[in-house]
Design an enzyme around this catalytic site. Structure first.
Site, short mmCIF file in Angstrom:
data_model
loop_
_atom_site.label_atom_id
_atom_site.label_comp_id
_atom_site.label_asym_id
_atom_site.label_seq_id
_atom_site.Cartn_x
_atom_site.Cartn_y
_atom_site.Cartn_z
N SER A 121 5.45 5.49 -11.72
CA SER A 121 5.07 6.40 -10.29
C SER A 121 3.98 5.18 -9.82
O SER A 121 3.00 4.70 -10.87
CB SER A 121 4.34 8.09 -10.83
OG SER A 121 3.48 8.39 -9.82
N HIS A 141 -3.11 3.59 -0.73
CA HIS A 141 -3.50 4.05 -0.34
C HIS A 141 -4.94 2.14 0.31
O HIS A 141 -4.89 1.69 -0.19
CB HIS A 141 -5.21 4.80 -0.74
CG HIS A 141 -4.30 5.92 -0.68
ND1 HIS A 141 -3.94 7.15 -0.15
CD2 HIS A 141 -3.98 6.20 -1.75
CE1 HIS A 141 -3.32 8.08 -1.08
NE2 HIS A 141 -4.08 7.84 -2.05
N HIS A 169 4.47 6.46 -0.77
CA HIS A 169 4.09 7.05 -2.07
C HIS A 169 6.21 6.09 -2.95
O HIS A 169 6.83 6.04 -1.83
CB HIS A 169 4.37 8.49 -2.21
CG HIS A 169 5.04 8.66 -3.30
ND1 HIS A 169 6.31 9.51 -3.04
CD2 HIS A 169 4.93 9.28 -5.22
CE1 HIS A 169 6.70 10.47 -4.04
NE2 HIS A 169 5.76 10.42 -5.88
N THR A 216 10.45 7.23 -10.02
CA THR A 216 11.83 7.51 -10.30
C THR A 216 11.97 7.79 -11.29
O THR A 216 10.30 7.19 -12.17
CB THR A 216 12.27 6.06 -10.00
OG1 THR A 216 12.24 5.20 -10.56
CG2 THR A 216 12.88 5.64 -8.23
N HIS A 246 13.52 3.37 6.64
CA HIS A 246 14.23 3.51 6.97
C HIS A 246 16.00 3.27 6.91
O HIS A 246 16.98 3.37 5.69
CB HIS A 246 14.69 5.71 7.69
CG HIS A 246 13.41 6.18 7.53
ND1 HIS A 246 13.92 7.57 6.69
CD2 HIS A 246 12.53 6.41 8.29
CE1 HIS A 246 12.96 7.56 6.73
NE2 HIS A 246 12.75 7.78 7.53
N HIS A 286 1.11 25.26 4.51
CA HIS A 286 0.26 25.72 4.53
C HIS A 286 -0.39 24.84 6.18
O HIS A 286 -1.14 25.51 6.97
CB HIS A 286 -1.15 26.29 3.77
CG HIS A 286 -1.69 24.26 3.50
ND1 HIS A 286 -0.80 24.46 2.65
CD2 HIS A 286 -2.71 23.91 3.72
CE1 HIS A 286 -1.57 22.74 2.18
NE2 HIS A 286 -2.59 22.47 2.65
#
Length: 292
Positions: free
Chosen positions: A114, A118, A128, A131, A162, A192
């Protein structure tokens, strides 16, 4: 305990360690090559441990965190391999995801990497990546991906990120990239706030075709796509002049990132509910953030 999957588990956990080593070396190389002011950043590495309810060993890993570098304000690259028995809450969560038989045999094994970065420069995008492989006596699967989180968006950066991922996925079938891109758009969404966390990427979870080698190779290529997708963007943006207003924009966007990770992220919830090192689980949080 022999479950017939020991070779696969070992192969997966070894790969996550190799990927971790490659990323750590690459990121320290970015620090070395940057001509900016300040200390050259280096990762501080510490072991993490997990204990079961009865106090027995239940695995652990390595937490590698760099703080206050020339390029990276904070970046963490964690790996772990944990095992044991899932508690009631985790068993219910697995049952809700369609994993059978957990009440009868709640053993599990999980390994993965992971990463969250920043950046010092607001023009350089946060990112981020993770796997992982998960095993129970009843099922196994892979998951993970990577997504870009710029506070100041550049269309060409998004396109590069991408396109690189697509190039790594297309050998597995040209349907993979659009499927995993749509999956990321759905997963990294903040209800939210009625908006996406960033500009997307690729994501999969509970991925199991029944062919372990093919699924593992796909997972490896998701990991291999990360550095060529991300490092050129850092090299391009790390010297861009920035203003106080740019930094303010960055801090507000980091608040959005923190909200998502604390409220919605599955990995955060799993790590905290299964007793893993809280500092390692919450490594993803930014060093500074702002809300308005």
């Amino acid at each position: 305990m022999s479950d017939g999957f020991e070779a696969e588990k070992s192969k997966a956990s070894s790969w996550f360690r190799t990927l971790r080593d490659d990323i750590v070396a690459s990121f320290e190389g970015l620090e070395d090559s940057h001509k900016g002011e300040g200390e050259i950043g280096r990762f501080e590495v510490s072991e993490t441990t997990r204990t079961s309810d009865d106090g027995s060993d239940a695995g652990g890993g390595l937490m590698s965190v760099m703080r206050g570098g020339r390029v990276f304000e904070k970046v963490g690259v964690n790996i772990s391999t944990v095992y044991g028995q899932l508690g009631d809450a985790a068993q219910k969560a697995m049952a809700a995801r369609g994993v059978p038989g957990m009440a009868e045999d709640p053993r599990f094994w999980a390994s993965g990497i992971s990463l969250v970065a920043h950046m010092q420069n607001p023009h350089a995008p946060a990112v981020h990546m993770n796997t992982r492989m998960f095993w129970t006596p009843h099922a196994w699967w892979f998951g993970g991906g990577s997504d870009l989180n710029p506070c100041i968006e550049y269309a060409e950066d998004t396109a590069h990120f991408h396109a690189t991922q697509k190039a790594h996925l297309d050998p597995h079938g040209e349907d993979h990239y659009p499927k995993l891109r749509a999956w990321a758009d759905e997963y990294f969404y903040i209800p939210h706030r009625n908006r996406a966390r960033g500009v997307g990427g690729i994501f999969m979870d509970d991925y199991c075709t029944g062919d372990w080698e093919a699924d593992f190779t796909l997972t490896q290529d998701i990991g291999k796509a990360f550095l060529p997708a991300y490092v050129p963007l850092v090299e391009k943006r790390r010297d861009t002049p920035w203003t106080d207003a740019d930094k303010d924009t960055q801090l507000i966007h980091r608040g959005l990132y923190a909200e998502y990770n604390l409220v919605y992220d599955r990995g955060t919830k799993f790590g905290l509910t299964t007793g893993h090192d809280a500092n390692a689980v919450l490594m993803s949080l930014p060093p500074l953030a702002k809300w308005v």
